[in-house]
Design a protein around this motif. Sequence first.
Motif, mmCIF file in Angstrom:
data_model
loop_
_atom_site.group_PDB
_atom_site.id
_atom_site.type_symbol
_atom_site.label_atom_id
_atom_site.label_comp_id
_atom_site.label_asym_id
_atom_site.label_seq_id
_atom_site.Cartn_x
_atom_site.Cartn_y
_atom_site.Cartn_z
ATOM 1 N N LEU A 147 16.350 2.298 9.283
ATOM 2 C CA LEU A 147 14.654 3.305 9.076
ATOM 3 C C LEU A 147 16.149 4.074 8.011
ATOM 4 N N LEU A 148 15.619 4.139 7.066
ATOM 5 C CA LEU A 148 16.385 4.762 6.010
ATOM 6 C C LEU A 148 16.222 6.253 5.802
ATOM 7 N N MET A 154 14.190 11.924 10.446
ATOM 8 C CA MET A 154 14.451 10.790 9.898
ATOM 9 C C MET A 154 16.220 10.861 11.364
ATOM 10 N N SER A 177 -0.305 4.817 8.943
ATOM 11 C CA SER A 177 0.130 3.520 8.069
ATOM 12 C C SER A 177 0.995 3.271 7.286
ATOM 13 N N GLY A 178 2.195 2.437 7.323
ATOM 14 C CA GLY A 178 2.829 2.227 6.157
ATOM 15 C C GLY A 178 4.037 3.170 6.696
ATOM 16 N N THR A 179 4.510 3.631 8.393
ATOM 17 C CA THR A 179 5.734 4.690 8.580
ATOM 18 C C THR A 179 6.457 4.485 8.615
ATOM 19 N N GLY A 180 6.933 3.296 9.452
ATOM 20 C CA GLY A 180 7.566 2.086 9.476
ATOM 21 C C GLY A 180 7.302 1.964 11.149
ATOM 22 N N LYS A 181 6.709 1.851 11.449
ATOM 23 C CA LYS A 181 6.600 1.352 13.127
ATOM 24 C C LYS A 181 7.156 0.347 13.536
ATOM 25 N N GLU A 182 6.453 -0.905 12.832
ATOM 26 C CA GLU A 182 7.858 -1.950 13.673
ATOM 27 C C GLU A 182 9.134 -1.723 13.048
ATOM 28 N N LEU A 183 9.794 -1.387 11.661
ATOM 29 C CA LEU A 183 10.664 -1.242 11.807
ATOM 30 C C LEU A 183 12.006 -0.419 13.239
ATOM 31 N N VAL A 364 5.747 4.694 3.259
ATOM 32 C CA VAL A 364 6.689 4.231 2.365
ATOM 33 C C VAL A 364 6.173 2.348 2.212
ATOM 34 N N ARG A 365 5.154 1.903 2.737
ATOM 35 C CA ARG A 365 4.414 0.831 1.672
ATOM 36 C C ARG A 365 4.200 0.944 1.065
ATOM 37 N N GLU A 368 6.629 1.063 -1.581
ATOM 38 C CA GLU A 368 7.051 0.134 -2.238
ATOM 39 C C GLU A 368 6.461 -0.441 -3.513
HETATM 40 N N1 ATP Z 1 12.520 4.589 7.069
HETATM 41 C C1 ATP Z 1 12.295 3.944 6.442
HETATM 42 N N2 ATP Z 1 13.667 3.566 4.799
HETATM 43 C C2 ATP Z 1 13.186 1.823 4.479
HETATM 44 N N3 ATP Z 1 12.508 1.313 4.808
HETATM 45 C C3 ATP Z 1 10.936 1.482 5.114
HETATM 46 C C4 ATP Z 1 11.376 2.669 6.270
HETATM 47 N N4 ATP Z 1 10.494 2.873 6.476
HETATM 48 C C5 ATP Z 1 9.684 1.556 6.263
HETATM 49 N N5 ATP Z 1 10.380 0.603 5.481
HETATM 50 C C6 ATP Z 1 9.609 -0.047 4.689
HETATM 51 O O1 ATP Z 1 8.115 0.310 4.812
HETATM 52 C C7 ATP Z 1 7.459 -0.616 5.328
HETATM 53 C C8 ATP Z 1 6.541 -0.804 5.715
HETATM 54 O O2 ATP Z 1 6.691 -0.217 7.007
HETATM 55 P P1 ATP Z 1 6.274 -0.982 8.898
HETATM 56 O O3 ATP Z 1 6.112 -2.300 8.802
HETATM 57 O O4 ATP Z 1 7.648 -1.218 9.424
HETATM 58 O O5 ATP Z 1 5.396 -0.034 8.833
HETATM 59 P P2 ATP Z 1 4.198 0.391 9.800
HETATM 60 O O6 ATP Z 1 4.141 2.136 10.602
HETATM 61 O O7 ATP Z 1 4.166 -1.046 10.666
HETATM 62 O O8 ATP Z 1 2.712 -0.446 9.335
HETATM 63 P P3 ATP Z 1 1.835 -0.231 9.945
HETATM 64 O O9 ATP Z 1 0.834 0.584 10.291
HETATM 65 O O10 ATP Z 1 0.481 -0.494 8.231
HETATM 66 O O11 ATP Z 1 1.373 -1.633 11.174
HETATM 67 C C9 ATP Z 1 7.852 -2.279 5.903
HETATM 68 O O12 ATP Z 1 8.490 -2.929 4.354
HETATM 69 C C10 ATP Z 1 9.356 -1.232 6.058
HETATM 70 O O13 ATP Z 1 10.821 -2.062 5.837
#
Ligand code: ATP
Length: 463
Positions: A147-148, A154, A177-183, A364-365, A368
């Motif tokens: 997670l950058l 952060m 949504s898209g904040t990086g939860k899975e990451l 973040v998504r 992207e």
């Molecule tokens: N802090 C970060 N640094 C770099 N890349 C990030 C960061 N946070 C998210 N990303 C990128 O953003 C995208 C979305 O992240 P991720 O799938 O983990 O989000 P999520 O919270 O699980 O989203 P959702 O709720 O839609 O499932 C991924 O491609 C991930 O690599």
Amino acid sequence: MNEVAQSPRGAVEQAVVLVVDDEPDLLELVGLTLSRMSLKTRTASDLQSARRLLKAERFDLCLTDMRLPDGDGLDLVAWIQENRADLPVAVITAHGNVESAVRALKLGAFDFVSKPLDLGVLRKLVGSAIRLRTAPDEKTADFAPRLLGSSAAMEQLREMIVRVARSQAPVHICGESGTGKELAARMIHGSGARREGPFVAVNCGAIPTELMESELFGHKRGSFTGAVADKKGLVQSAEGGTLFLDEVADLPLHMQVKLLRLVQEKTVRPIGEPREESVDVRILSATHKDLADLVAQGLFREDLFYRINVIELRVPALRERSADIPEIAEAILTRLARRLNATAPKLSAETVQTLQAYRYPGNVRELENVLERALTLSTTDSITPEHIRLRTGAPPAAVEPAAVSGAPAAEGYPALGTQLESLERDAIIKALERTRYNKTAAAKLLGMSFRALRYRIKKLGIE
Ligand SMILES: Nc1ncnc2c1ncn2[C@@H]1O[C@H](COP(=O)(O)OP(=O)(O)OP(=O)(O)O)[C@@H](O)[C@H]1O
Ligand SMILES: [Mg+2]
């Protein structure tokens, strides 16, 4: 199975476990089990002697009962957090006493095991703890996803991740949504004792309700029409690793009950199988929904919420840390450019300002996506504000022109077929990305057959 940790020199160093309990029978049973794992056991029958030993000697794990003659096992957990923070401590709880297991985990216990002791569960727990001491955090960090972002939020999140990675407690990750939860979930797995094991992500919202039980827990051949062979569940396929329940809020109520047993007893029962099997998985979960609110509405079981939410991590929205935007944007551009075998374009100062001023409902998504589009629009080696298309006041275009097909609809409005196709496409691409383009796994996530997925991929022109 050899559970003895190797020291860096390759010599075998015998690990020592302190077992604190006042029942001689239990001490003997545990001692015997550990010695079969080539581990050394020291025992203490009350808190006072436990603390004395802990001050005097080196241990690799402490296993303590809850009720001791001179106090509570929880006190020892707390004492260890203060005085020997590096030492993993696990508690032995009375059968069904989830309350105290959860309290122990919240206090920093690494894991729990319930009485009567299931020796299989005990061995797995001890194995994980012993692996922890050979877990040099930096070594895998290069390969693990990261997670950058250098914002305080952060930094704090990454610190939390390292901390919770050392425990086996369930962690719930919330955030938009898209904040990086899975990451974040992948980082927890990648920096903990289970990182050599599988990381199995299950999208609870993508599996059709009627298939859910069989997908998660597996089934025996002949247990229902269509069950032509034994099938292993996703839970069992995470054995020794981490099970990531994504969109856990979408879990139907009847599945929540079954999951409870998994979290609480570490057992599952495949459909058609008379006996429960013990499994060794760490449970991480995530949702962008407000789980507490769903509990209040009666849509999510309170007892399950309480158990999967032992530790809560919140991933902040991108707009709350706009200082991270330049760093993340650059990393994204580098990655996208590498995919095209090109050098990454530079972001002009003005572009950075534009990017930082936006609110990113998709986090973040969305960033992207914005950058991917900018990259295709830019013909030079720099990206300027005119390449940046942001969703502002006006409703966003529902579909990409590339996805348009079929009959024309009323002006300014995409035909229903087109909208559905676009939804379908998004879901498929998401599943493919999530499974690193493993179509079998993606089909599973989407709850469709491999053939159906292959057909749709072709039809929608994905790839
Ligand atoms: N802090 C970060 N640094 C770099 N890349 C990030 C960061 N946070 C998210 N990303 C990128 O953003 C995208 C979305 O992240 P991720 O799938 O983990 O989000 P999520 O919270 O699980 O989203 P959702 O709720 O839609 O499932 C991924 O491609 C991930 O690599
Ligand atoms: Mg996700």
